[in-house]
Scaffold this motif. Sequence first.
Motif, PDB file in Angstrom:
ATOM      1  N   SER A   1      -7.275  51.674  48.984  1.00 10.09           N
ATOM      2  CA  SER A   1      -8.350  52.647  49.194  1.00 10.09           C
ATOM      3  C   SER A   1      -8.231  53.800  48.203  1.00 10.09           C
ATOM      4  O   SER A   1      -9.236  54.287  47.691  1.00 10.09           O
ATOM      5  N   ALA A   2      -7.012  54.223  47.900  1.00 12.82           N
ATOM      6  CA  ALA A   2      -6.818  55.293  46.914  1.00 12.82           C
ATOM      7  C   ALA A   2      -7.220  54.815  45.522  1.00 12.82           C
ATOM      8  O   ALA A   2      -7.912  55.533  44.792  1.00 12.82           O
ATOM      9  N   ASP A   3      -6.816  53.603  45.169  1.00 11.89           N
ATOM     10  CA  ASP A   3      -7.177  53.050  43.865  1.00 11.89           C
ATOM     11  C   ASP A   3      -8.687  52.837  43.754  1.00 11.89           C
ATOM     12  O   ASP A   3      -9.244  52.840  42.655  1.00 11.89           O
ATOM     13  N   GLY A   4      -9.353  52.668  44.892  1.00 15.00           N
ATOM     14  CA  GLY A   4     -10.807  52.517  44.905  1.00 15.00           C
ATOM     15  C   GLY A   4     -11.536  53.842  44.801  1.00 15.00           C
ATOM     16  O   GLY A   4     -12.762  53.873  44.788  1.00 15.00           O
ATOM     17  N   GLY A   5     -10.787  54.953  44.749  1.00 18.03           N
ATOM     18  CA  GLY A   5     -11.406  56.258  44.556  1.00 18.03           C
ATOM     19  C   GLY A   5     -11.549  57.092  45.808  1.00 18.03           C
ATOM     20  O   GLY A   5     -12.114  58.182  45.764  1.00 18.03           O
ATOM     21  N   PHE A   6     -11.068  56.605  46.933  1.00 16.60           N
ATOM     22  CA  PHE A   6     -11.228  57.342  48.188  1.00 16.60           C
ATOM     23  C   PHE A   6     -10.068  58.303  48.384  1.00 16.60           C
ATOM     24  O   PHE A   6      -8.899  57.915  48.305  1.00 16.60           O
ATOM     25  N   TYR A   7     -10.419  59.559  48.621  1.00 19.05           N
ATOM     26  CA  TYR A   7      -9.405  60.567  48.879  1.00 19.05           C
ATOM     27  C   TYR A   7      -9.835  61.378  50.076  1.00 19.05           C
ATOM     28  O   TYR A   7     -10.971  61.832  50.111  1.00 19.05           O
TER      29      TYR A   7
ATOM     30  N   ASN B   1     -24.605  53.800  58.577  1.00 19.42           N
ATOM     31  CA  ASN B   1     -24.896  52.388  58.349  1.00 19.42           C
ATOM     32  C   ASN B   1     -24.871  51.979  56.876  1.00 19.42           C
ATOM     33  O   ASN B   1     -25.384  50.925  56.516  1.00 19.42           O
ATOM     34  N   GLN B   2     -24.321  52.802  56.031  1.00 23.55           N
ATOM     35  CA  GLN B   2     -24.155  52.485  54.615  1.00 23.55           C
ATOM     36  C   GLN B   2     -22.687  52.133  54.369  1.00 23.55           C
ATOM     37  O   GLN B   2     -21.802  52.917  54.718  1.00 23.55           O
ATOM     38  N   PRO B   3     -22.409  50.959  53.798  1.00 26.14           N
ATOM     39  CA  PRO B   3     -21.014  50.575  53.592  1.00 26.14           C
ATOM     40  C   PRO B   3     -20.322  51.471  52.566  1.00 26.14           C
ATOM     41  O   PRO B   3     -20.902  51.812  51.538  1.00 26.14           O
ATOM     42  N   MET B   4     -19.096  51.863  52.887  1.00 30.53           N
ATOM     43  CA  MET B   4     -18.278  52.626  51.939  1.00 30.53           C
ATOM     44  C   MET B   4     -17.275  51.692  51.274  1.00 30.53           C
ATOM     45  O   MET B   4     -17.208  51.624  50.068  1.00 30.53           O
ATOM     46  N   PHE B   5     -16.490  51.002  52.111  1.00 33.97           N
ATOM     47  CA  PHE B   5     -15.549  50.035  51.561  1.00 33.97           C
ATOM     48  C   PHE B   5     -15.214  48.983  52.604  1.00 33.97           C
ATOM     49  O   PHE B   5     -15.426  49.166  53.797  1.00 33.97           O
ATOM     50  N   GLN B   6     -14.702  47.877  52.116  1.00 38.20           N
ATOM     51  CA  GLN B   6     -14.217  46.775  52.958  1.00 38.20           C
ATOM     52  C   GLN B   6     -12.908  46.305  52.338  1.00 38.20           C
ATOM     53  O   GLN B   6     -12.860  45.997  51.147  1.00 38.20           O
ATOM     54  N   ILE B   7     -11.856  46.278  53.139  1.00 39.45           N
ATOM     55  CA  ILE B   7     -10.551  45.814  52.679  1.00 39.45           C
ATOM     56  C   ILE B   7     -10.107  44.680  53.588  1.00 39.45           C
ATOM     57  O   ILE B   7     -10.168  44.814  54.811  1.00 39.45           O
ATOM     58  N   GLU B   8      -9.686  43.589  52.987  1.00 42.91           N
ATOM     59  CA  GLU B   8      -9.108  42.483  53.743  1.00 42.91           C
ATOM     60  C   GLU B   8      -7.762  42.145  53.116  1.00 42.91           C
ATOM     61  O   GLU B   8      -7.663  42.002  51.892  1.00 42.91           O
ATOM     62  N   LEU B   9      -6.755  42.047  53.970  1.00 44.34           N
ATOM     63  CA  LEU B   9      -5.401  41.762  53.505  1.00 44.34           C
ATOM     64  C   LEU B   9      -4.765  40.719  54.398  1.00 44.34           C
ATOM     65  O   LEU B   9      -4.818  40.829  55.624  1.00 44.34           O
ATOM     66  N   VAL B  10      -4.191  39.702  53.782  1.00 48.10           N
ATOM     67  CA  VAL B  10      -3.331  38.760  54.496  1.00 48.10           C
ATOM     68  C   VAL B  10      -1.942  38.958  53.907  1.00 48.10           C
ATOM     69  O   VAL B  10      -1.707  38.670  52.739  1.00 48.10           O
ATOM     70  N   TYR B  11      -1.053  39.510  54.731  1.00 51.06           N
ATOM     71  CA  TYR B  11       0.302  39.834  54.299  1.00 51.06           C
ATOM     72  C   TYR B  11       1.270  39.021  55.142  1.00 51.06           C
ATOM     73  O   TYR B  11       1.142  38.974  56.365  1.00 51.06           O
TER      74      TYR B  11
ATOM     75  N   LEU C   1      -5.804  39.577  49.041  1.00 49.55           N
ATOM     76  CA  LEU C   1      -6.177  40.987  49.081  1.00 49.55           C
ATOM     77  C   LEU C   1      -7.552  41.121  48.465  1.00 49.55           C
ATOM     78  O   LEU C   1      -7.797  40.656  47.346  1.00 49.55           O
ATOM     79  N   SER C   2      -8.449  41.741  49.211  1.00 47.93           N
ATOM     80  CA  SER C   2      -9.806  41.951  48.736  1.00 47.93           C
ATOM     81  C   SER C   2     -10.208  43.391  49.019  1.00 47.93           C
ATOM     82  O   SER C   2     -10.018  43.894  50.128  1.00 47.93           O
ATOM     83  N   PHE C   3     -10.739  44.054  48.011  1.00 51.00           N
ATOM     84  CA  PHE C   3     -11.257  45.410  48.168  1.00 51.00           C
ATOM     85  C   PHE C   3     -12.670  45.422  47.610  1.00 51.00           C
ATOM     86  O   PHE C   3     -12.891  45.010  46.466  1.00 51.00           O
TER      87      PHE C   3
END
Length: 172
Positions: free
Chosen positions: A133-139, A85-95, A36-38
């Motif tokens: 995403s919520a823990d990263g501050g995004f609402y 073109n400005q990154p907000m977040f990147q999430i990668e998950l291997v579940y 898991l990467s955020f």
Amino acid sequence: MTDQPPADTGATPEGPPQGTPMGPQMRVLVQYVRDLSFENPRAPDSLRIDGKPAIDMAVEMNARGRRDDLYEVELKLSVGATVENQPMFQIELVYGGVFQIAGVAEADMEPFLLIECPRYLFPFAREIISRASADGGFYPPFQLDPLDFAGIYNARKAQAAQLDQTTPAGEA
């Protein structure tokens, strides 16, 4: 109301005979997060950006048999969000999960592993991504739309078949 048993009508009971498997059976023995990467590279500025983000998403499904007659299935989800073109977040998950499967013909095992098993894992992976995403501050938190795993599987099989047809003889 009577105390008499129902009369025997000669009809056979519904369902398969006793001892006959009832079709495909799946047991989930364990589920896990392998990776898991955020990333929120522009925090805290990215939390104040107005506008609807552009979402880039990738889905990958992998399955493999194990020596103990069990199967490991992994669902890899990558989600990136950008605004202008400005990154907000990147999430990668291997579940992943370890499955015990019975009643599936050998010819049907691959689609079962790459459609039905990811379909089972997806709601849990979706929750992990939403929580990250919520823990990263995004609402509001990012919510993945349901995925059509049969459609993804069939598209990849068609793509592989097309690649096989375009490969000249003698090349591999």
